[in-house]
Design a protein around this motif. Structure first.
Motif, PDB file in Angstrom:
ATOM      1  N   LEU A  83       2.282  -3.736   6.069  1.00 52.61           N
ATOM      2  CA  LEU A  83       2.578  -3.077   5.118  1.00 52.61           C
ATOM      3  C   LEU A  83       2.808  -3.559   3.797  1.00 52.61           C
ATOM      4  N   ALA A  84       3.889  -4.594   3.729  1.00 53.11           N
ATOM      5  CA  ALA A  84       4.368  -5.034   2.320  1.00 53.11           C
ATOM      6  C   ALA A  84       3.339  -5.959   1.984  1.00 53.11           C
ATOM      7  N   SER A  85       2.769  -6.855   2.840  1.00 54.70           N
ATOM      8  CA  SER A  85       1.763  -7.811   2.652  1.00 54.70           C
ATOM      9  C   SER A  85       0.271  -7.112   1.912  1.00 54.70           C
ATOM     10  N   PHE A  86      -0.122  -6.026   2.423  1.00 49.77           N
ATOM     11  CA  PHE A  86      -1.332  -5.144   1.942  1.00 49.77           C
ATOM     12  C   PHE A  86      -1.082  -4.606   0.585  1.00 49.77           C
ATOM     13  N   LEU A  87       0.009  -3.904   0.584  1.00 50.02           N
ATOM     14  CA  LEU A  87       0.366  -3.369  -0.628  1.00 50.02           C
ATOM     15  C   LEU A  87       0.738  -4.214  -1.829  1.00 50.02           C
ATOM     16  N   TRP A  88       1.207  -5.535  -1.577  1.00 46.02           N
ATOM     17  CA  TRP A  88       1.693  -6.211  -2.468  1.00 46.02           C
ATOM     18  C   TRP A  88       0.294  -6.820  -3.331  1.00 46.02           C
ATOM     19  N   VAL A  89      -0.793  -6.915  -2.405  1.00 50.67           N
ATOM     20  CA  VAL A  89      -1.972  -7.404  -2.706  1.00 50.67           C
ATOM     21  C   VAL A  89      -2.777  -6.605  -3.801  1.00 50.67           C
ATOM     22  N   LEU A  90      -2.580  -5.059  -3.316  1.00 49.94           N
ATOM     23  CA  LEU A  90      -3.005  -3.883  -4.362  1.00 49.94           C
ATOM     24  C   LEU A  90      -2.402  -3.884  -5.534  1.00 49.94           C
ATOM     25  N   THR A  91      -1.140  -4.097  -5.525  1.00 47.05           N
ATOM     26  CA  THR A  91      -0.130  -3.886  -6.614  1.00 47.05           C
ATOM     27  C   THR A  91      -0.219  -4.993  -7.593  1.00 47.05           C
ATOM     28  N   ALA A  92      -0.757  -6.441  -7.183  1.00 49.26           N
ATOM     29  CA  ALA A  92      -0.876  -7.454  -8.058  1.00 49.26           C
ATOM     30  C   ALA A  92      -2.117  -7.212  -8.936  1.00 49.26           C
ATOM     31  N   PHE A  93      -3.425  -6.587  -8.292  1.00 52.89           N
ATOM     32  CA  PHE A  93      -4.548  -6.612  -8.784  1.00 52.89           C
ATOM     33  C   PHE A  93      -4.521  -5.455  -9.893  1.00 52.89           C
ATOM     34  N   TYR A  94      -3.703  -4.267  -9.598  1.00 55.11           N
ATOM     35  CA  TYR A  94      -3.450  -3.304 -10.323  1.00 55.11           C
ATOM     36  C   TYR A  94      -2.661  -3.739 -11.500  1.00 55.11           C
ATOM     37  N   ALA A  95      -1.538  -4.538 -11.315  1.00 55.28           N
ATOM     38  CA  ALA A  95      -0.683  -5.193 -12.550  1.00 55.28           C
ATOM     39  C   ALA A  95      -1.648  -5.766 -13.222  1.00 55.28           C
ATOM     40  N   PHE A  96      -2.457  -6.631 -12.792  1.00 52.66           N
ATOM     41  CA  PHE A  96      -3.416  -7.768 -13.759  1.00 52.66           C
ATOM     42  C   PHE A  96      -4.050  -6.686 -14.716  1.00 52.66           C
ATOM     43  N   GLY A  97      -4.149  -5.496 -14.739  1.00 53.53           N
ATOM     44  CA  GLY A  97      -4.844  -4.501 -15.526  1.00 53.53           C
ATOM     45  C   GLY A  97      -3.904  -3.824 -16.409  1.00 53.53           C
TER      46      GLY A  97
END
Length: 500
Positions: A83-97
């Motif tokens: 759960l943590a690893s998957f959501l961290w990847v998505l949040t990271a790419f969202y944060a880039f924008g």
């Protein structure tokens, strides 16, 4: 080599954070690339460690049975790691924008990356002491993210957050010492370490369980220890999303599952009659969170109070002390994480693209941000618990748990909260799609010079791909897990076997 592979998912984010601090080695323009490689590589290594690596336990440092840094992987570890690893990847790419035009990016990504390693440390913890150490490190790593904006409000929110968190930690430490005085160990074990409760130890164990439940309940926003969570909304949206989806509040829920089923054990907790003392707090959390959400005009604060209510569902399932109740709690831990991070991503996109933060300002926004608001509508329906979304599945299992325990009053609480959830989320959808604000519409339209008839063309305000792809991917997953929940339920059955 196998021991190294076990600790790599915990160490790589720390190493990456140290790299980010070096402005000579990592330039400002390279920070997002370093973070992207870190979160993706770490997710792969985490999967390798929990599924392929033959070593599943490791003593890092042992002084005695109390002071023992011990890592151990079981099915519950795998759940929280995935759960943590998957959501961290998505949040990271969202944060880039979201964060590309924001100041102090080096500071933001330093603690963003560091927190990932600490959360995985919580997942990998093999005993209560190790969990406690990482739990405290989580407070310290997320505090700068809460105070990121540096305003007076942000500093005040950070102060409140750390006071509440350290107060909860004091309760946990006190409960740990009481427990250790009776058991002499705090290692997690299937079905708990207490095979029976001696009458002489009954009061000590009951006090230990209650104070630790309240202590871990601080991060799980248990009423009356909840007020830090809405004030923490001053943080940037990617931080808010992580606080509510996995990093902090779900760490609290995960720790409560660990303590209840892998330290005390369901049999011992039932013998202590602990739920009788704690259920009033949980029911109050569900109802009070919903009612407070109804009165919030600020979008992020409405979602924050919603989180408080939804966390109550998970705590309710934990205290039911039966397989269906625990399944419902874990399903809702997963499903709420996906739903709430989606909702926060969309609210962040609204704020970034339109600078609107209040519900009365989003009249007709569904025409300007059609994809984003459609995803918001689907996520909102899921949080209410309407099929065929994933929110329905977890609430169904919570209902089954209530019936198994002959607690029909809990079903009434769940239904009442569902109606209140509809009452504070669906008006946002109605306002966005079915109300027409002329000033908003005027700002979102422009004349197309290539249109011979001078027709008015709507300009889309949906965010760019970096932010929109995670939103759409999560929304699709919300529906898929509602239609096909059996793979997740089968995965959770392994935890249920260990717990009961």
């Amino acid at each position: 080599m196998e021991k190294v592979l076990l600790v790599l998912p915990l160490m790589i984010p720390i190493f990456s954070a140290l790299l980010i601090t070096n402005n000579r080695l990592i330039k400002e323009s390279q920070i997002t690339k370093v973070v992207a490689v870190t979160v993706v590589l770490n997710a792969i290594l985490a999967l390798f460690s929990i599924y392929i690596n033959p070593i599943t336990h490791l003593h890092i440092l042992k002084v005695n049975n109390f002071l023992d840094l011990y890592l151990r992987i079981d099915q519950l570890s795998r759940l929280f790691t995935l759960l943590a690893s998957f959501l961290w990847v998505l949040t990271a790419f969202y944060a880039f924008g979201y964060m590309k035009s924001k100041p102090r990016l080096r500071q933001f990504y330093l603690f963003f990356t560091l927190t990932l390693g600490i959360v995985l440390g919580i997942a990998f913890s093999g005993n209560l002491f190790t969990l406690y150490v990482y739990y405290e490190l989580l407070t310290l790593s997320t505090l700068p993210l809460v105070m990121y904006n540096g305003t007076e409000q942000a500093l005040s929110s950070g102060k409140k957050y750390i006071i509440y968190s350290f107060s909860g930690a004091t309760l946990i430490l006190f409960g740990m010492m009481l427990l250790y005085s009776v058991t002499g160990t705090m290692a997690f074990s299937p079905r708990g370490i207490l095979t029976y409760v001696d009458s002489a130890d009954h009061s000590i164990l009951l006090l230990s369980y209650i104070v630790m439940f309240l202590g871990f309940g601080v991060k799980a926003a248990l009423v009356p220890f909840h007020s830090w969570l809405p004030t923490a909304m001053v943080a940037p949206t990617p931080v808010s999303a992580l606080l509510h989806a996995v990093a902090v509040v779900k760490s609290g829920v995960f720790s409560l599952i660990r303590m209840t089923y892998f330290i005390f054990g369901a049999t011992a907790v039932r013998a202590l009659d602990a739920p009788k003392y704690l259920m009033p707090f949980v029911v109050l959390t569900i109802i009070m969170g919903s009612f407070l959400a109804l009165h919030q005009e600020h979008l992020k604060k409405r979602l924050a109070y919603s989180t408080i209510s939804q966390l109550g569902y998970m705590l309710l399932g934990i205290l039911m002390l039966n397989p269906n109740g625990l399944s419902g709690a874990m399903l809702h831990m997963i499903n709420h994480a996906l739903i709430k991070i989606t909702l926060f991503f969309i609210v962040g996109a609204i704020t970034l693209k339109t600078e609107k933060k209040y519900i009365h300002q989003i009249d007709g926004l569904g025409k300007q941000m059609p994809i984003s608001m459609l995803c918001f509508a689907i996520a909102a329906i899921s949080l209410v618990g309407i099929p065929p979304t994933n929110g329905f599945v977890s609430k169904w299992y919570l209902g089954l748990g209530a019936m198994n325990g002959n607690n029909l009053g809990y079903i009434f609480i769940l239904l009442l909260s569902a109606f209140l959830t509809a009452g504070y989320l669906l008006p946002i959808v109605v306002t966005a799609f079915f109300k027409n604000n002329q000033s908003n519409e005027g700002n979102s339209r422009e004349v197309n010079p290539h249109d011979a008839e001078g027709q008015i063309k709507t300009v889309s305000l949906d965010p760019g791909k970096a932010m929109l792809v995670p939103i759409m991917g999560l929304t699709i997953l919300i529906v898929i897990l509602g239609l096909f929940p059996n793979p997740v339920i089968s995965f959770l059955n392994g935890i249920i076997v260990d717990a009961f």
